[in-house]
Design a protein around this motif. Structure first.
Motif, mmCIF file in Angstrom:
data_model
loop_
_atom_site.group_PDB
_atom_site.id
_atom_site.type_symbol
_atom_site.label_atom_id
_atom_site.label_comp_id
_atom_site.label_asym_id
_atom_site.label_seq_id
_atom_site.Cartn_x
_atom_site.Cartn_y
_atom_site.Cartn_z
ATOM 1 N N ASN A 1 -6.068 65.220 72.094
ATOM 2 C CA ASN A 1 -5.163 64.739 71.062
ATOM 3 C C ASN A 1 -5.913 64.576 69.748
ATOM 4 O O ASN A 1 -7.061 64.113 69.738
ATOM 5 C CB ASN A 1 -4.595 63.370 71.459
ATOM 6 N N TYR B 1 -4.002 63.372 66.499
ATOM 7 C CA TYR B 1 -2.788 63.116 65.713
ATOM 8 C C TYR B 1 -3.036 63.194 64.216
ATOM 9 O O TYR B 1 -2.152 63.455 63.431
ATOM 10 C CB TYR B 1 -2.197 61.733 66.073
ATOM 11 N N ARG C 1 -2.819 68.335 70.913
ATOM 12 C CA ARG C 1 -1.526 67.666 70.689
ATOM 13 C C ARG C 1 -1.633 66.827 69.422
ATOM 14 O O ARG C 1 -2.615 66.105 69.240
ATOM 15 C CB ARG C 1 -1.186 66.791 71.888
ATOM 16 N N TRP D 1 0.699 65.073 65.722
ATOM 17 C CA TRP D 1 1.953 64.635 65.103
ATOM 18 C C TRP D 1 2.428 65.687 64.096
ATOM 19 O O TRP D 1 1.692 66.031 63.173
ATOM 20 C CB TRP D 1 1.780 63.321 64.378
ATOM 21 N N SER E 1 4.618 66.912 68.275
ATOM 22 C CA SER E 1 5.587 65.820 68.428
ATOM 23 C C SER E 1 6.384 65.680 67.145
ATOM 24 O O SER E 1 5.824 65.776 66.053
ATOM 25 C CB SER E 1 4.856 64.496 68.638
ATOM 26 N N ASN F 1 8.032 59.353 66.493
ATOM 27 C CA ASN F 1 7.260 58.397 67.287
ATOM 28 C C ASN F 1 8.115 57.184 67.637
ATOM 29 O O ASN F 1 8.891 56.710 66.812
ATOM 30 C CB ASN F 1 6.036 57.934 66.480
ATOM 31 N N GLU G 1 7.816 68.701 71.200
ATOM 32 C CA GLU G 1 8.023 67.448 71.911
ATOM 33 C C GLU G 1 8.945 66.586 71.042
ATOM 34 O O GLU G 1 8.527 66.128 69.969
ATOM 35 C CB GLU G 1 6.653 66.787 72.080
ATOM 36 N N ASN H 1 7.191 61.129 70.677
ATOM 37 C CA ASN H 1 6.077 60.535 71.397
ATOM 38 C C ASN H 1 6.537 59.229 72.045
ATOM 39 O O ASN H 1 6.965 58.310 71.334
ATOM 40 C CB ASN H 1 4.917 60.245 70.440
ATOM 41 N N GLY I 1 8.393 64.193 76.025
ATOM 42 C CA GLY I 1 7.182 63.525 75.513
ATOM 43 C C GLY I 1 7.045 62.104 76.018
ATOM 44 O O GLY I 1 6.349 61.292 75.430
ATOM 45 N N THR J 1 -0.222 64.358 79.075
ATOM 46 C CA THR J 1 -0.394 64.701 77.657
ATOM 47 C C THR J 1 -1.247 63.708 76.883
ATOM 48 O O THR J 1 -1.566 63.960 75.723
ATOM 49 C CB THR J 1 0.954 64.846 76.933
#
Ligand SMILES: *[C@@H]1O[C@H](CO)[C@@H](O)[C@H](O)[C@H]1NC(C)=O
Ligand SMILES: *[C@@H]1O[C@H](CO)[C@@H](O)[C@H](O)[C@H]1NC(C)=O
Ligand SMILES: *[C@@H]1O[C@H](CO)[C@@H](O)[C@H](O)[C@H]1NC(C)=O
Ligand SMILES: *[C@@H]1O[C@H](CO)[C@@H](O)[C@H](O)[C@H]1NC(C)=O
Ligand SMILES: *[C@@H]1O[C@H](CO)[C@@H](O)[C@H](O)[C@H]1NC(C)=O
Ligand SMILES: *[C@@H]1O[C@H](CO)[C@@H](O)[C@H](O)[C@H]1NC(C)=O
Ligand SMILES: *[C@@H]1O[C@H](CO)[C@@H](O)[C@H](O)[C@H]1NC(C)=O
Ligand SMILES: *[C@@H]1O[C@H](CO)[C@@H](O)[C@H](O)[C@H]1NC(C)=O
Ligand SMILES: *[C@@H]1O[C@H](CO)[C@@H](O)[C@H](O)[C@H]1NC(C)=O
Ligand SMILES: *[C@@H]1O[C@H](CO)[C@@H](O)[C@H](O)[C@H]1NC(C)=O
Ligand SMILES: *[C@@H]1O[C@H](CO)[C@@H](O)[C@H](O)[C@H]1NC(C)=O
Ligand SMILES: CC(=O)N[C@H]1CO[C@H](CO)[C@@H](O)[C@@H]1O
Length: 560
Positions: free
Chosen positions: A48, A50, A77, A79, A131, A134, A220, A223, A265, A428
Motif C-alpha cells: 500500500n 496511499y 494499492r 487512494w 480506491s 474512504n 475499489e 476503503n 474494498g 488488501t
C-alpha cells in the motif's frame, strides 16, 4: 447502458475491440477462485502507498515505484480520491466538495498526478488497485491559517500537527460528502440521492480516464466501508444498505469500463446470521466451458462460514491450547473454583456463545453478500490487530501468540468464505505496529497518536511489538495466505526515503514523524532537502526484516 448502445456493443467489431479473448487479454481477469493474466494464473504480493499522489515530483513517483518493483512486488494499492472543502494553496487535491456542489481538479496537482502514477506503473510492470473513497475522515482539524494548509491535530496537549494528506484518513471521503451536503449520518453517504449522484460522477471521471490501461488491477468502490464512522449511522443502516450501495456502484463502473475488475474494498467482516440480497446458489452452475487455464485450481465445494463452525473451532482450539499449556506447565487459570470444580468466568462463557462483531454484522458489512454481487470480481479483507479484535483472546496463550493465531484463523476463514462464493480473494492490507512505529501510530478513526510520547492518553510507553515479532508475524501470515490459496497479499505499507521535500507540503524536510511539526521545523542544519513518505504507524522503512519477508513472499507465491 441504454438499449441502442447495448446493440452497438453486440456488433462483432466492437466486441473484438472491447472484450478481448479472456485468456489473452492484457487485463487481469478471473477464473473461478483464481486471478488470470494472459492465459496464466496470476498471484501477487503487493504493498500500500496511499500517499503516492501527494509526492512533490514525478521523479519521486518513478523511483518509489522502482524500489517497490525491485522487491518483486507486482501490485500497489492507493487512494484515487483526495477531497477537500476549500481549495488548498498547494499540494494535491482531486475534488472540491463544498456546500452541496462538487468540482473536479484535472490540473497538474489534480488528476494528472494520478495519470502519471498509472502511466509509470504500466512502464514499471506494476498493477494498481484504486480506491474511490474512504470510510474514514475524522475531525478535528486545526484551523487553517494563511498558509492555506489545514493540518491534523495529532499530538494531544501540544497542538503539534501534520500537513494535509500525511495520514491515510486525511483525504476526504464519506463523512466529508455528508457534511458538505448538509446531512448528518454516515450512512446517508450510501443512500442520499444527491451524494450518490456526486460520487458516481466522480467515479465516472476517474474510471473513464483509464479504461484502456493495462495497469489497473481493479476499482475499489471504497476503503473499509461500514455503517459507522466519525459520523454515526442512523438506526436504519444494515448490511443490506452497504451491499446495495456496492451493487449500484459496481453496475455504474461496469457501464463505463468493460475491461477491469471491480473489487470489494471491505475489511472482510462477515455476518453468519444476516439475510442475503445475493444468496449463494445451492447448486453452483458448472464453470464456463472456456479452454482451461494451465494450473487452474478446481472449483471448490467450500461451504460458507457458519456460527456453529466458529464456536466449535474456537472451543476445540482452546481445549488444544489448554492441554498444551498444561503439559508445558504454563497454564494460567482464569476461572473460579466452585466446590472443587473449575468453572470459567462469566465473560468467558459469554465469549464462547457469540461469534463477535467480526462475524455478526455489527459493522453493517456482510462481505460474503457483497462478494456475490455479479459485478464484483474478487473479495478483499484486511488484518489490523492493533485496531480490531478478530476474536476472543485465548487465556492459555500470551498476547503476541493470540495476535498471530487470530490472524491466521481470520485468513483461513476468509478463504473459506470466498471459496464458497467461487471468486478470488486478496488480503488488501495488513499490519502490526512496532515499538519504533508506535509514536507515529494514528488509528483510522482518530486524528491523534495515542502512543506519542507527549500524548496525554499515553499510558503505555512500550506499546507495539518488536521488529523481530513483526517480521515473524508477517512471515507467518504471508505463508498462511500463500498455502490457503489467496490470490493476492498486500502489506500495509510501503515506506520510501530520499523523496523531494518542500516546506509546507505533505513531504517536508527533516520530518521523521509526528514528533516534529513539519510546518515549522526549519530546514535541517545541513540543508537536507530530502524527506520520507508519510507514516501512520505501519511504514516498513524501519524494519529490514519485513522487507526481506516481503521479497521472500514474492518468490514463494510465484512458486506455489
Ligand atoms: C501472452 O502470452 C503469449 C503466449 O501465451 C505471449 O506470446 C505474449 O507475449 C504474452 N503477452 C504478454 C503481454 O505477456
Ligand atoms: C530507489 O529509490 C532511490 C531514491 O530513493 C533511487 O535513487 C533508486 O534509483 C531507486 N531504485 C530503483 C530500482 O528505481
Ligand atoms: C450554500 O448554498 C446555499 C444554496 O444552495 C446558499 O444559500 C448558501 O449561502 C451557501 N452557503 C455558502 C457558505 O456558500
Ligand atoms: C500559520 O501557521 C504557521 C505554522 O504553525 C505559523 O508559523 C504562522 O504564524 C501561522 N499564521 C497565523 C496567521 O496564525
Ligand atoms: C506551499 O505553501 C507555503 C505557504 O504559502 C509555501 O511556503 C511553500 O513554498 C509552498 N510549497 C510549494 C511546493 O508550493
Ligand atoms: C491548540 O489550538 C487550539 C486552536 O487553535 C487552541 O484553542 C488551544 O489553546 C491550543 N492548545 C495548546 C495547548 O496550545
Ligand atoms: C459532475 O462533474 C462535472 C465535472 O467536474 C461537474 O461539472 C458537474 O457539476 C458534476 N455534476 C454533478 C451532478 O455532480
Ligand atoms: C453502528 O451502526 C449501527 C447501525 O445503525 C448502530 O446500531 C450502532 O449503534 C453503531 N455503533 C456504534 C459504535 O456507533
Ligand atoms: C477508534 O477505534 C478504537 C478501536 O476500535 C477505539 O478504541 C476508539 O475509541 C475509537 N476512537 C474514536 C475517536 O472513535
Ligand atoms: C503495553 O504494550 C505492550 C506491547 O504492545 C503490551 O504487551 C502490554 O500489555 C501493554 N500494557 C498495557 C498496560 O496496556
Ligand atoms: C543552509 O542554508 C542557509 C540559508 O540558505 C545558509 O545560510 C547555510 O549556510 C546553509 N548551511 C549549510 C551547512 O550549507
Ligand atoms: C539512492 C539514495 O539516494 N540513497 C540514500 C537514501 O537515503 C539514505 C538515508 O538518508 C541514504 O543512506 C542513501 O544513500
Amino acid at each position: 447502458m441504454n438499449f441502442l448502445s447495448f446493440l452497438f456493443l453486440l456488433s462483432p467489431l466492437v466486441v473484438l475491440a472491447a472484450v478481448p479473448h479472456p485468456y489473452h487479454s492484457p487485463f487481469i481477469g478471473t477464473d473461478g477462485t483464481s486471478f488470470v493474466l494472459n492465459g496464466s494464473n496470476f498471484r501477487y504480493i503487493g504493498t500500500n502507498a496511499y500517499w503516492l499522489p501527494a509526492l512533490n515530483t514525478n521523479e519521486d513517483i518513478w523511483y518509489t515505484l522502482g524500489n517497490i518493483s525491485a522487491l518483486g512486488i507486482k501490485v500497489v494499492r492507493l487512494w484515487a480520491f483526495n477531497d477537500v472543502n476549500t481549495v488548498p494553496i498547494n499540494g494535491t487535491w482531486f475534488q472540491l466538495v463544498s456546500n452541496g456542489t462538487v468540482s473536479i481538479n484535472d490540473g497538474p496537482n489534480g488528476l494528472q498526478k494520478l495519470d502519471t502514477i498509472v502511466e509509470m506503473a504500466e512502464k514499471r510492470g506494476l498493477y494498481v488497485i484504486l480506491s474511490l473513497t474512504n470510510n474514514w475522515y475524522p475531525l478535528p482539524l486545526l484551523p487553517s491559517n494563511d498558509t492555506g494548509i489545514v493540518p491534523r491535530d495529532v499530538t494531544r496537549g501540544t497542538n503539534n500537527s501534520l500537513p494535509r494528506n500525511y495520514l491515510s484518513n486525511d483525504y476526504g471521503g464519506m463523512d466529508l460528502y455528508v457534511r458538505e451536503f448538509g446531512l448528518e449520518t454516515h450512512d446517508q453517504f450510501y443512500t442520499n440521492p444527491s451524494i450518490l449522484n456526486a460520487f458516481l460522477n466522480f467515479t465516472t471521471q476517474i474510471v473513464s480516464r483509464y479504461v484502456n490501461s493495462s495497469a489497473i488491477l481493479s476499482w475499489e468502490p471504497a476503503n473499509d466501508p461500514r455503517c459507522n464512522s466519525t459520523l454515526l449511522a442512523s438506526q436504519s443502516c444494515t448490511t443490506e444498505t452497504v451491499t446495495r450501495w456496492h451493487a449500484t456502484v459496481a453496475t455504474h463502473i461496469r457501464s463505463i469500463d468493460p475491461n477491469h475488475l471491480i473489487s470489494a474494498g471491505t475489511s472482510g467482516f462477515l455476518c453468519t446470521g444476516c439475510p442475503k440480497l445475493y444468496p449463494l446458489h445451492p447448486n453452483p452452475p458448472p464453470a464456463p466451458s472456456a479452454s482451461p487455464v494451465p494450473g487452474k485450481r478446481k472449483r471448490s465445494n467450500a461451504v460458507p462460514v457458519t456460527t456453529e463452525q466458529i464456536l466449535r473451532e474456537r472451543a476445540e482450539s482452546r481445549r488444544r491450547n489448554r492441554e498444551a499449556a498444561k503439559m508445558a506447565g504454563t497454564l494460567k487459570e482464569d476461572g473460579i473454583r466452585i466446590r472443587g470444580r473449575w468453572v470459567s468466568t462469566a465473560t468467558r462463557r459469554q465469549e464462547t456463545q457469540s461469534v463477535g462483531p467480526t462475524y455478526d454484522g455489527s459493522y453493517g458489512v456482510d462481505s460474503q453478500d457483497i462478494l456475490n454481487i455479479p459485478n464484483i470480481g474478487f473479495g478483499s479483507f484486511m488484518l489490523f490487530p492493533d485496531q480490531q479484535s478478530y476474536g476472543p483472546a485465548d487465556p492459555s496463550l500470551d498476547s503476541y501468540t493470540n495476535t498471530l493465531d487470530l490472524g491466521i484463523d481470520w485468513i483461513i476463514k476468509q478463504t473459506q468464505s470466498a471459496n464458497a462464493v467461487g471468486k478470488p480473494l486478496a488480503l488488501t492490507s495488513f499490519g502490526l505496529v512496532t515499538q519504533g512505529n508506535a509514536p507515529d501510530f494514528v488509528p483510522f478513526n482518530m486524528t491523534t497518536a495515542p502512543f506519542a510520547p507527549d500524548a496525554s492518553s499515553n499510558t503505555n510507553s512500550t506499546y507495539g511489538v518488536t521488529n523481530q515479532q513483526q517480521t515473524d508475524a508477517y512471515s507467518k501470515w504471508f505463508n498462511t495466505g500463500i498455502t490457503s490459496g489467496l490470490g493476492g497479499i498486500v502489506e500495509y505499507q510501503w515506506g520510501q526515503s530520499n523523496l523531494t521535500a518542500e516546506t509546507g507540503t505533505t513531504i517536508s524536510p527533516g520530518v521523521t514523524g509526528i514528533s516534529q511539526d513539519p510546518r515549522t521545523t526549519p530546514i535541517s542544519p545541513n540543508n537536507d532537502t530530502t524527506g520520507i513518505s508519510p507514516n501512520d504507524g505501519y511504514s516498513n522503512i524501519g524494519n529490514d526484516g519485513v522487507q526481506q519477508v516481503v521479497q521472500t513472499a514474492t518468490q514463494n507465491i510465484a512458486a506455489n
